[in-house]
Scaffold this active site. Sequence first.
Site, PDB file in Angstrom:
ATOM      1  N   LYS A  75       0.865  -1.185   0.000  1.00  0.00           N
ATOM      2  CA  LYS A  75       0.000   0.000   0.000  1.00  0.00           C
ATOM      3  C   LYS A  75       0.900   1.234   0.000  1.00  0.00           C
ATOM      4  O   LYS A  75       1.919   1.264   0.704  1.00  0.00           O
ATOM      5  CB  LYS A  75      -0.893  -0.021   1.237  1.00  0.00           C
ATOM      6  CG  LYS A  75      -1.971   1.056   1.253  1.00  0.00           C
ATOM      7  CD  LYS A  75      -2.897   0.887   2.470  1.00  0.00           C
ATOM      8  CE  LYS A  75      -4.022   1.914   2.474  1.00  0.00           C
ATOM      9  NZ  LYS A  75      -4.913   1.737   3.647  1.00  0.00           N
ATOM     10  N   SER A 150      -9.800   1.753   2.453  1.00  0.00           N
ATOM     11  CA  SER A 150      -8.876   2.507   1.648  1.00  0.00           C
ATOM     12  C   SER A 150      -7.813   1.646   0.956  1.00  0.00           C
ATOM     13  O   SER A 150      -7.171   2.113   0.012  1.00  0.00           O
ATOM     14  CB  SER A 150      -8.164   3.548   2.523  1.00  0.00           C
ATOM     15  OG  SER A 150      -7.373   2.910   3.502  1.00  0.00           O
ATOM     16  N   SER A 174     -10.261  -0.514   6.671  1.00  0.00           N
ATOM     17  CA  SER A 174      -9.584  -0.301   5.395  1.00  0.00           C
ATOM     18  C   SER A 174      -8.835  -1.500   4.833  1.00  0.00           C
ATOM     19  O   SER A 174      -8.428  -1.470   3.674  1.00  0.00           O
ATOM     20  CB  SER A 174      -8.612   0.878   5.503  1.00  0.00           C
ATOM     21  OG  SER A 174      -9.311   2.089   5.380  1.00  0.00           O
TER      22      SER A 174
END
Lengths: 485, 95, 478
Positions: A75, A150, A174
């Site tokens: 990420k 996210s 997330s």
Amino acid sequence: MHTKSLTELSIDLIQQKLSSTELTQHFLERIDLHRQLNAFITVDAERALDQARAADRRLGRGTPAPLTGIPIAHKDIFCTEGMLTSCGSRILSNFVSPYNATMIEKLRQQDTVILGKTNMDEFAMGSSNETSYYGPVANPWDESRVPGGSSGGSAAAVSAGLAPAATGTDTGGSIRQPASFCGVTGFKPSYGRVSRYGMVAFASSLDQAGPLTRSAQDAALLLQATAGFDPRDSTSVDRETPDYTATLTADISGLKIGLPKQYFGQGLDGQVELVVREALAHYEALGARLMDVDLPNSALCVPCYYVLAPSEASSNLSRFDGVRYGYRTQQYDDLTQMYAKTRAEGFGAEVKRRIMIGTYALSAGYYDAYYLKAQKLRRLIADDFRRAFEQCDVIMGPTTPTTAFTLGEKTDDPIAMYLNDIYTISANLAGLPAISIPAGLSGDGMPVGLHIIGRYFDEPQILNFAHRLQMGTDWHRRSPPGYTS
Amino acid sequence: MALDHQTVREIAELAHLELDDSEIDQHADELSRILGFIEQMNQVDTTGVEPLAHPHDGRLRLRDDQVTESDQRASFQRIAPATEAGLYLVPRVIE
Amino acid sequence: MTTWEPVIGLEVHVQLLTRSKIFSGAATRFGSAPNTQACAVDIALPGVLPVMNSEAARMAVKFGLAVAARINQTSIFARKNYFYPDLPKGYQISQYELPIVGGGHLTISTNGNDKRIGITRAHLEEDAGKSLHEDYHGMTGIDLNRAGTPLLEIVSEPDMRSPQEAIAYLKKLHTLVRYLEICDGNMQEGSFRCDANVSIRPLGQTELGTRTELKNINSFRFIERAIQYEIERQIEILEDGGQIIQETRLYDPDRNETRSMRSKEEAHDYRYFPDPDLPPMILHDDFIDSVRNSLPELPDAKKQRFIEQYGLNDEDAVQLTATKELADYFETATSATQGSAKTVANWIAGELSGYLNKENKDITESPVGAGQLATLIDRIHDRTISGKIAKEIFESMWNGEGDTDTIIEKKGLKQITDAGAIEKIIDEVLAKSEKQQEQYKSGQTKVFGYFVGQVMKATKGKANPQQVNEILKRKLDA
């Protein structure tokens, strides 16, 4: 190759049936082939192949670590030395990190390969990946739908077979919510289990990093490599990391699964409930007992979260001021204007919205009514879990009330967007470990996630339950149509 | 709680976000709705409840007083918007 | 006409003498090249986290114990949010609701009167960087070397009623933190910084007047002047029927005036909240006990002991305990010499202080060590040299010409104490001064000094003065 588990891949690598270079090349090609998903912000093929060759040399020397040679997507919230670390934001769109996050460092020590940096909601603020400066990510199961957020890029990448595993972060869901939307396994460990050092902070008391993988077993492997005390993180917990793979197949008969009535009430899609009930029946068949538990303050998790997370964020994001790194506005007359324009141009709408909420909630005269009130509620929410876990061993429910929604569907209604995390937020508020695993497909062909919450630092129990379902079902092996080969 | 234009302007100033009038109105509207949603918290009586700031009731770990960091100015300033003579440059600060 | 009573409270920022910063492993050394001591944590790169320095906590507790304060075994770090280019995170980590040190006090003494000044609290926080306003193409330069240096902010009660009391309190505090070895006390380098809250009220009124805050004044002299100026300014405003505005003011030493810092006046709302990166700091009894056991003898106790043990008067005792190093010097010299403590005290207050002041040196930089001074006093005591010669020898030692005995030897300064030899010289002097002898005998006894002078001249000052006096008197009065 891209549907194999980490265990299978690492055996192939160690037995040198496959080189890390070949494996990395394969995934790089797939990333390129499916770039319409927009799952990645940065792919540095040369760097990845260099790392793969180094891994191959280590494999050749016969001194590999468990994950040596495995390509992993990260990420874009983890600081990665020498690579753009944008956090999905314009304000960091030129930030080449001078250092590595502990998460990255630990995986690099094993000579895993950094496949690329995945797309994400800006500063991890979002549940659809639509707030990214780099544009939305498509859900591989249906490209008109969101992958969740996210950690949307990481979930989509694993789901589409663009990476065998990925890292994510979870502040209110997330990791778990996009895992659920994309049909992969997403695990948020207990707060303090994985170091936050080098992870761009959203809400410090809630943020926790974890793996997105194709199975619970893979999650156990990746967590094993990344968990543990870090002297650079004062909130990292100094306790031994158990062997997460040792208890995966343990017997669960007689164990108690708590079902909070609040997780099966109004707002839950009937198809989603059906899939979750089927998974629960599977556990019953394995000898586990289902029981009702009460989490009376569940409904208030979202309001509580939307005070605490923006408050912490408003402060955490103050460092983005255009002075030492990152974006700086071109035109300004004085310091105040430089700050205000840099931040207005550098942050997107959702980030600004949350900075505004947080700034207001902490401001003089409102602190007690919002921030302090939310912290008290947080205590009550944590206490609800403590009481529930006196009766049961794990808590289960759906990860999300619905399957993935369509792109643009909720962008104009922040509250509707926030409510998507209604089942996941409580684990962050309490600091508990929780996983989302694929439990089946809804009538519209979209994946449904089963949510399992455990006691503090009882990651082994959660992984055990998750793995037992995956031993008896194949939902986690399903690839989105069009990504099977 | 409904936020008026002036309050939103003050919050934006505290947060150092430049917003024009129409953006302020839009924020006033959104923030008012979000605050209304947040105020559901008031349904629960929290009298006497100890606020929870950290998920675990841990205590702060104290490190030894040792210098462990060396000079990395060159690497840090390579990514800075404006530097000179080892300093970060900002618009003139008037005191 | 109204009699005005000034009310003064002080906030002192003390830089703690740790090796590394409060929340990072960067060095705290003063004067390094810009930003070479600003690590990833100090410049607030995305993702970095603070880790608390145990030594800073230990030093804060040390201070708390020394001022008889309450040590809060649980204290909380909070974020104070504001934007400023020398504050890289956009917030300062400080302590707000629960500081490490609670209420304590210091006793000051002005014009012979003792007065207790309350200390409200002392809390730990991080220092900011520095803004350099020299012109960099019309821009300001930011150096973050200082960012993250540990500070102990010591807040007094508004207990002081004159600039003199404020200075007495500050000096006392300054002495104390150096005794405790928690701060080097260097005001020029900003290790010891003072803000003063000043208000006035009609004498007898209990409620406080509106106060102004005077910022960062960097010498005792300036603090006294700034407070004095501010009191006069406020009196003038109130007597003209005006009102005091609560504001921050900056002292300008060149013009000897304070002026408003309007640029910092924008409505501040610091939005304090507990720092989620730092759990509560909980100090156990054994930690506090170990600090208590490491406390040195404090200035007041040392002063009292000097009076009792060495028979010094109050003034000498105060002077000699002004710094720990000076007190140590005195005690080392006293224990090594046959001479009296009073003699040592006189030498320190006289010659030694004179030379130190002249060359602007600290006692630790004195070329004449305590042992050397002790030997010098011994040689007076055993009558090898006279007090006058001793002063010459002191100067030679100061200039690095060796120790007492070497200099006596090299320069032939040994005192003449042989009565026969002295008598012989006296006889020679008397033989050449019949006129003066007559004057003496006619009652002009002040010419006695003339004879002494002649004898000393003849012996190059080496004759034992006491013996010279005795023999001369005997011969003249015969």
